[in-house]
Design an enzyme around this catalytic site. Structure first.
Site, PDB file in Angstrom:
ATOM      1  N   ARG A   1       0.863  -1.080  -0.117  1.00 10.61           N
ATOM      2  CA  ARG A   1      -0.095   0.138   0.011  1.00 10.61           C
ATOM      3  C   ARG A   1       0.993   1.200   0.188  1.00 10.61           C
ATOM      4  NH1 ARG A   1      -1.604   2.726   3.968  1.00 10.61           N
ATOM      5  NH2 ARG A   1      -1.499   1.163   5.580  1.00 10.61           N
TER       6      ARG A   1
ATOM      7  N   TYR B   1     -20.037   9.832 -16.193  1.00  8.79           N
ATOM      8  CA  TYR B   1     -20.299   8.370 -15.794  1.00  8.79           C
ATOM      9  C   TYR B   1     -21.153   8.592 -14.390  1.00  8.79           C
ATOM     10  CZ  TYR B   1     -19.439   3.970 -13.156  1.00  8.79           C
ATOM     11  OH  TYR B   1     -19.725   3.030 -12.494  1.00  8.79           O
TER      12      TYR B   1
ATOM     13  N   LYS C   1     -11.434  -0.547 -17.878  1.00  6.84           N
ATOM     14  CA  LYS C   1     -11.852  -0.747 -19.466  1.00  6.84           C
ATOM     15  C   LYS C   1     -10.956  -1.168 -20.126  1.00  6.84           C
ATOM     16  CE  LYS C   1     -15.697   0.376 -17.200  1.00  6.84           C
ATOM     17  NZ  LYS C   1     -15.465   1.105 -15.893  1.00  6.84           N
TER      18      LYS C   1
ATOM     19  N   ASP D   1     -10.949  12.560 -17.495  1.00  3.30           N
ATOM     20  CA  ASP D   1     -11.130  11.236 -17.532  1.00  3.30           C
ATOM     21  C   ASP D   1     -10.960  10.818 -19.047  1.00  3.30           C
ATOM     22  OD1 ASP D   1     -12.291   8.676 -17.606  1.00  3.30           O
ATOM     23  OD2 ASP D   1     -13.494   8.837 -16.091  1.00  3.30           O
TER      24      ASP D   1
HETATM   25  C1  LIG Z   1     -15.770   7.105 -17.837  1.00  4.68           C
HETATM   26  C2  LIG Z   1     -15.710   6.128 -16.634  1.00  4.68           C
HETATM   27  N1  LIG Z   1     -14.827   6.667 -15.544  1.00  4.68           N
HETATM   28  C3  LIG Z   1     -14.782   6.138 -14.417  1.00  4.68           C
HETATM   29  C4  LIG Z   1     -15.464   4.815 -14.220  1.00  4.68           C
HETATM   30  C5  LIG Z   1     -15.278   4.291 -12.768  1.00  4.68           C
HETATM   31  O1  LIG Z   1     -14.319   3.203 -12.899  1.00  4.68           O
HETATM   32  P1  LIG Z   1     -14.518   1.780 -12.077  1.00  4.68           P
HETATM   33  O2  LIG Z   1     -15.646   1.083 -12.321  1.00  4.68           O
HETATM   34  O3  LIG Z   1     -13.298   1.252 -12.406  1.00  4.68           O
HETATM   35  O4  LIG Z   1     -14.393   2.396 -10.626  1.00  4.68           O
HETATM   36  C6  LIG Z   1     -16.218   4.302 -15.065  1.00  4.68           C
HETATM   37  C7  LIG Z   1     -16.974   3.138 -15.081  1.00  4.68           C
HETATM   38  O5  LIG Z   1     -17.990   2.745 -15.879  1.00  4.68           O
HETATM   39  C8  LIG Z   1     -16.523   5.069 -16.537  1.00  4.68           C
HETATM   40  O6  LIG Z   1     -17.196   4.472 -17.396  1.00  4.68           O
END
Ligand SMILES: Cc1ncc(COP(=O)(O)O)c(C=O)c1O
Length: 401
Positions: A67, A120, A217, A192
């Site tokens: 960690r 998201y 993803k 993001d």
């Molecule tokens: C564009 C985007 N950012 C962040 C996230 C969050 O990621 P995690 O599910 O790995 O926590 C997602 C999840 O679907 C997403 O589509």
């Protein structure tokens, strides 16, 4: 479209696909393994107290505790640093662990956050619910509306946050323009980059301060591990984020997941080409289908943000959204009839996945708010996998019949 020389990594002058395979790997490990081993250990030993003390004083960079640091996680951080053209990176247990830690690290009571309205679902909730409880004022606008954007930043903003392409409407936000304005007002910008991946878009090259991913993803790519990653050119910020937030809040990535991500990244360039090729053909099929009212794909010439996507991306990605001519019951029948394409919330996997944001990922919002920001009751999102596109189109065609 972005020029190819943007793909050359300034750090070591290697091209993207080469860095995806080699960056961060091939260290001085015992027995000279080709691939970075999985260091499944919580702690690391010291030969003596003097070494331990020097390490704790940051005079040495020995590993202490997972960690905080771990060779497998570090290899992933180095590979992502190379791919995003940054100076350093820190991995997290999930995309949300990365998003929450970054925002908490940049914002204090009394600060102001401006975000794009389409995000998201959990990121939207974190910004609309959790940050205000900590005294941070947050506001969602359409960042593509330059007039409103300028009014807001003139009134005082500390952080700007957005996704481009945005989930699920694929809104494209102008990276270079936002970075330029933000710089003149001393505002930090967080992007993001999950949907594009560094293969199609490198926000740091456009002047963005911090780029993050749900590594769950495309970075992982196989739907078998959760992860998050943050990359920046500001090495001091990454150190602060790593030891003041990731290690202290405790959202550390598992070394096993880091190894899966390292393995996934080796084929990122191949996979992204395949995802985008399939997505583009699916978009073409949907455009010509009478049961589809509207198609959202950044590579379609009549897509609202096509010109901007063309300017700042080197490809259009693997996500296609569309509006179905029918009500919820028709959508239910259509989804049930699909055989190959699976109903699931995630994206960026080798398998083609479909979801209904109104009832799934974005369910928590007031319905009229969703409609206002373009997430309509008949909007469906497809994450194109890497199967043979003829089978995917046949599946869609039969389910639509
Ligand atoms: C564009 C985007 N950012 C962040 C996230 C969050 O990621 P995690 O599910 O790995 O926590 C997602 C999840 O679907 C997403 O589509």
């Amino acid at each position: 479209m972005k020029s190819a020389n943007k793909e050359v990594n300034q750090l070591d002058k290697k091209h993207f696909a080469t860095n995806a395979v080699h960056a961060g790997e091939e260290k001085e490990f015992t027995n000279r393994p080709l691939n970075t081993p999985i260091y499944l250990t919580s702690t690391f030993t010291f030969p003596d107290l003097d070494t331990a003390e020097k390490t704790f004083d940051f005079e040495r960079s020995d590993y202490v505790y997972t960690r905080g640091n771990n060779p497998t996680i570090r290899a992933l951080e180095e590979k992502m640093t190379a791919l995003e053209h940054g100076n350093d990176a820190v991995a997290f247990a999930s995309g949300m662990a990365a998003i929450s830690s970054v925002l908490l690290s940049l914002l204090e009571k009394g600060d102001n956050l401006l975000a794009h309205q389409v995000l998201y679902g959990s990121a939207h909730n974190f910004i609309s619910e959790i940050l205000p409880r900590r005294g941070v004022a947050t506001e969602f606008i359409d960042l593509r509306d330059e007039k409103v954007f300028l009014q807001k930043i003139k009134a005082g903003v500390d952080v700007i946050y957005f996704e481009t392409p945005a989930n699920p409407t694929l809104d494209i936000i102008d990276l270079e323009k936002i970075a330029k304005y933000a710089d003149s007002y001393n505002i930090k910008v967080v992007v993001d980059n999950t949907f594009a991946s560094p293969y199609w878009q490198k926000p740091l090259d456009e002047g963005i301060d911090i780029v993050l991913h749900s590594a769950t993803k495309y970075i992982c790519g196989h739907g078998d591990a959760l992860g998050g990653i943050v990359v920046s050119n500001d090495q001091d910020y990454i150190q602060k984020l790593k030891f003041g937030y990731m290690a202290e809040y405790g959202g550390v990535m598992s070394p096993f997941n880091a190894w899966l991500m390292l393995r996934g990244l080796k084929t990122l360039a191949l996979r992204m080409d395949a995802h985008a090729k399939n997505a583009s053909q699916i978009a073409d099929f949907l455009v010509s289908h009478p049961k589809i009212e509207k198609v959202y794909y950044p590579g379609q010439k009549d897509f609202a943000d096509y010109q901007l996507a063309q300017k700042q991306m080197s490809g259009f990605g693997g996500i296609v959204s569309f509006e179905f001519a029918g009500d919820k019951e028709d959508i239910e029948v259509f989804l049930k009839k699909l055989k190959l394409i699976k109903l699931a919330v995630s994206l960026g996997d080798t398998e083609t996945l479909i979801e209904y944001p109104f009832a799934m990922t974005h369910r928590g919002y007031a319905k009229d708010y969703l409609e206002k920001i373009g997430i309509n009751a008949n909007l469906i999102r497809i994450s194109a996998g890497i199967e043979d596109v003829r089978d995917l189109i046949k599946d869609l065609d039969e389910a639509l019949a």
